[in-house]
Design a protein around this motif. Structure first.
Motif, PDB file in Angstrom:
ATOM      1  N   ILE A 176       0.816  -1.219   0.000  1.00  0.00           N
ATOM      2  CA  ILE A 176       0.000   0.000   0.000  1.00  0.00           C
ATOM      3  C   ILE A 176       0.849   1.268   0.000  1.00  0.00           C
ATOM      4  O   ILE A 176       0.680   2.146  -0.859  1.00  0.00           O
ATOM      5  CB  ILE A 176      -0.952  -0.004   1.215  1.00  0.00           C
ATOM      6  CG1 ILE A 176      -1.890  -1.218   1.174  1.00  0.00           C
ATOM      7  CG2 ILE A 176      -1.768   1.280   1.251  1.00  0.00           C
ATOM      8  CD1 ILE A 176      -2.734  -1.390   2.425  1.00  0.00           C
ATOM      9  N   GLY A 180       1.976   1.512  -3.704  1.00  0.00           N
ATOM     10  CA  GLY A 180       0.816   2.271  -4.165  1.00  0.00           C
ATOM     11  C   GLY A 180      -0.289   1.410  -4.750  1.00  0.00           C
ATOM     12  O   GLY A 180      -1.061   1.870  -5.602  1.00  0.00           O
ATOM     13  N   THR A 182      -3.757  -0.076  -5.336  1.00  0.00           N
ATOM     14  CA  THR A 182      -5.069   0.507  -5.084  1.00  0.00           C
ATOM     15  C   THR A 182      -6.043   0.037  -6.150  1.00  0.00           C
ATOM     16  O   THR A 182      -5.701  -0.792  -6.999  1.00  0.00           O
ATOM     17  CB  THR A 182      -4.983   2.050  -5.059  1.00  0.00           C
ATOM     18  OG1 THR A 182      -6.228   2.592  -4.615  1.00  0.00           O
ATOM     19  CG2 THR A 182      -4.644   2.616  -6.434  1.00  0.00           C
ATOM     20  N   ARG A 183      -7.263   0.546  -6.111  1.00  0.00           N
ATOM     21  CA  ARG A 183      -8.264   0.190  -7.120  1.00  0.00           C
ATOM     22  C   ARG A 183      -7.747   0.539  -8.514  1.00  0.00           C
ATOM     23  O   ARG A 183      -7.161   1.612  -8.725  1.00  0.00           O
ATOM     24  CB  ARG A 183      -9.576   0.930  -6.857  1.00  0.00           C
ATOM     25  CG  ARG A 183     -10.252   0.550  -5.557  1.00  0.00           C
ATOM     26  CD  ARG A 183     -11.572   1.279  -5.365  1.00  0.00           C
ATOM     27  NE  ARG A 183     -11.422   2.731  -5.437  1.00  0.00           N
ATOM     28  CZ  ARG A 183     -11.055   3.488  -4.419  1.00  0.00           C
ATOM     29  NH1 ARG A 183     -10.774   2.929  -3.238  1.00  0.00           N
ATOM     30  NH2 ARG A 183     -10.956   4.784  -4.562  1.00  0.00           N
ATOM     31  N   LYS A 185      -5.442  -1.085 -10.101  1.00  0.00           N
ATOM     32  CA  LYS A 185      -4.070  -1.555 -10.294  1.00  0.00           C
ATOM     33  C   LYS A 185      -3.983  -3.039  -9.977  1.00  0.00           C
ATOM     34  O   LYS A 185      -4.695  -3.542  -9.100  1.00  0.00           O
ATOM     35  CB  LYS A 185      -3.086  -0.786  -9.407  1.00  0.00           C
ATOM     36  CG  LYS A 185      -2.825   0.642  -9.851  1.00  0.00           C
ATOM     37  CD  LYS A 185      -1.690   1.258  -9.043  1.00  0.00           C
ATOM     38  CE  LYS A 185      -1.332   2.639  -9.549  1.00  0.00           C
ATOM     39  NZ  LYS A 185      -0.183   3.226  -8.818  1.00  0.00           N
ATOM     40  N   ALA A 206      -6.714  -2.579  -0.095  1.00  0.00           N
ATOM     41  CA  ALA A 206      -6.669  -1.375  -0.921  1.00  0.00           C
ATOM     42  C   ALA A 206      -7.509  -1.482  -2.192  1.00  0.00           C
ATOM     43  O   ALA A 206      -7.660  -0.497  -2.912  1.00  0.00           O
ATOM     44  CB  ALA A 206      -5.219  -1.061  -1.286  1.00  0.00           C
ATOM     45  N   ALA A 208      -6.888  -3.616  -4.873  1.00  0.00           N
ATOM     46  CA  ALA A 208      -6.160  -4.011  -6.085  1.00  0.00           C
ATOM     47  C   ALA A 208      -6.824  -5.232  -6.728  1.00  0.00           C
ATOM     48  O   ALA A 208      -7.425  -6.062  -6.038  1.00  0.00           O
ATOM     49  CB  ALA A 208      -4.706  -4.319  -5.750  1.00  0.00           C
TER      50      ALA A 208
END
Length: 371
Positions: A176, A180, A182-183, A185, A206, A208
Motif C-alpha cells: 500500500i 501504491g 489501489t483500485r 491496479k 486497498a 487491487a
C-alpha cells in the motif's frame, strides 16, 4: 531499582539460542519498561542469530511484540504505566534531515533506549546485550525508548496485533505505502511467507485487482488465497513472468505484467523475476531482506530505461507507527483485516529455537511467544 527477568539471547553466530536471566535497568529519560505479553518469531531474529545483520553479539532477540507499559522515565508524556502498546522500531526523532523535510517514515535517527540491558548471571554475567531492532522482546520485560511504544485498543488480541510490530506491517506497507497498490491496479507478490501474505492482504484491503500470489509451496499459496489472492502461480512448474502477464492482460488488455510487484523473498533470482513481471511503468518493491553477499542480477541497462517505472525497497512498509498501527488495529477489530490468520501457533519462551526450524521449513506464518 533494576529487575532480573528471563530473556532469549543469541550468544554467538549460528549457535542455538538460550534462555537466560537478564537485568533490566529502571527507565531513564525518554525510556520505558514494557511487560511483554506476546512476541512473534520473525525471520529477522533468525538473521540476527546467523550474523546476517551485524556481529554485535550477544543479541537479545525478539521485536514483534505487544505488552503493557510498566514504568516510564520522568520526562515521558506519550505513554503511561498501564497503557497497552505495540512496540515499533521507528521512533521518529523529528530532527534528522528526513524528518525535517516531512518524510518521517524515513527517519534516519530512530530512537532506542540509551541504557543497556545485560546478562544477569552465569556465563558472560554483566555483558551488555544488543536488542534486536532496538527492542529485544523475547523476554518477560524489556527496556525501550518511549517513542517505540504505540498505544492501541487494549481489547485487541495481543498475539495478533503484536505482529504489526514488524512482518505484517512490512508486507501491508510494501503493497500500500511503497507500491501504491489501489483500485484499478494489479498486484503480484513473489514469496508467500508471513511478509508476502501480508502484502496480499494489503492489496486486498486497498482494492487491487487482480492479486497474484507466486510461490513454490502449495500450502503457502493456499494461505495466500485465504487472505485475498485472486490467482496463484506455482513457480516451480510455471514461468511466473509469463503467468503474471497472461493474468493481467485478461483484466487490462495489453498489460505486459502487474502494476505493482512485491518481492518478499530477498534473492537476486526472484528480484529479477519481479523486474520482468511488471507492466510498463510498473513498480517493483523489494521487501524481502537479502544477505550482504547478494548482488543485483545482471540486467541490460536498456531494459531498465525501456520499462520505466520504479525500483524501490520498502523499509518497515514505509509506515508511521502512530498513524498506521491504531488504524490497522481498528480494521482488525472491525473484521476487515484478519490478523488472527497470521498466528499459526502460540508457544512458550523456551520454544524459540524450535520455532526457527518450523519457520525455516515454511511450516508456519508466525509462531508467537506468549509470556
Amino acid at each position: 531499582m533494576s529487575q532480573v527477568v528471563k530473556g532469549v539471547i543469541a550468544r554467538s553466530k549460528g549457535a542455538p539460542v538460550e534462555t537466560v536471566n537478564i537485568t533490566i535497568p529502571d527507565p531513564g529519560p525518554g525510556e520505558a519498561v514494557v511487560k511483554i505479553e506476546t512476541c512473534g518469531v520473525c525471520h529477522t531474529d533468525l538473521h540476527y542469530r546467523e550474523g546476517g545483520i551485524n556481529d554485535e553479539f550477544p543479541f537479545l532477540l525478539g521485536h514483534e511484540a505487544a505488552g503493557i507499559v510498566e514504568a516510564v522515565g520522568d520526562d515521558v508524556t506519550e505513554v503511561a504505566p498501564g497503557d497497552f502498546v505495540i512496540l515499533n522500531w521507528r521512533a521518529v526523532c523529528g530532527q534528522c534531515r528526513a524528518c525535517k523535510r516531512g518524510d518521517l517514515h524515513y527517519c534516519f535517527d530512530s530512537k532506542n533506549a540509551t541504557q543497556k540491558m545485560t546478562i544477569a548471571d552465569g556465563e558472560g554475567a554483566g555483558t551488555e546485550l544488543s536488542p534486536a531492532l532496538g527492542i529485544g522482546a523475547f523476554a518477560e520485560k524489556t527496556l525501550v525508548a518511549a517513542g517505540q511504544c504505540t498505544k492501541v485498543d487494549p481489547q485487541a488480541r495481543a498475539a495478533a496485533v503484536g505482529l504489526l510490530g514488524c512482518g505484517v506491517m512490512a508486507g501491508l506497507g510494501a503493497a500500500i505505502n511503497t507500491g501504491g497498490a489501489t483500485r484499478g491496479k494489479s498486484l503480484a507478490v513473489i514469496g508467500c511467507g508471513g511478509v508476502g501474505v501480508a502484502a496480499i492482504a494489503g492489496g486486498a484491503l486497498a482494492g487491487a485487482m487482480p492479486i497474484i500470489a507466486v510461490d513454490i509451496d502449495a500450502k503457502k499459496l493456499a494461505k495466500a488465497k485465504e487472505l485475498g489472492a485472486t490467482h496463484t502461480v506455482d513457480s516451480s512448474t510455471t514461468d511466473p513472468i509469463e503467468a503474471i502477464a497472461e493474468i493481467c492482460d485478461k483484466y487490462y488488455p495489453g498489460a505486459e505484467g502487474a502494476d505493482v510487484v512485491v518481492e518478499a523473498v530477498g534473492r537476486p533470482e526472484t528480484w529479477k523475476q519481479a523486474f520482468y513481471a511488471r507492466d510498463l511503468a510498473g513498480t517493483v518493491v523489494l521487501v524481502g531482506v537479502p544477505n550482504p553477499e547478494m548482488t543485483v542480477p545482471e540486467i541490460p541497462l536498456i531494459d531498465v530505461f525501456g520499462r520505466g517505472g520504479a525500483l524501490k525497497s520498502s523499509w518497515y512498509g514505509d509506515c508511521l507507527p502512530n498513524r498506521d498501527f491504531p488504524m490497522l488495529v481498528d480494521l482488525y477489530q472491525n473484521g476487515r483485516l484478519d490478523l488472527d490468520a497470521f498466528v499459526t501457533e502460540e508457544i512458550g519462551i523456551d520454544d524459540v529455537e524450535a520455532a526457527f526450524e518450523k519457520m525455516h521449513h515454511g511450516d508456519v506464518l508466525r509462531s508467537v511467544v506468549v509470556i
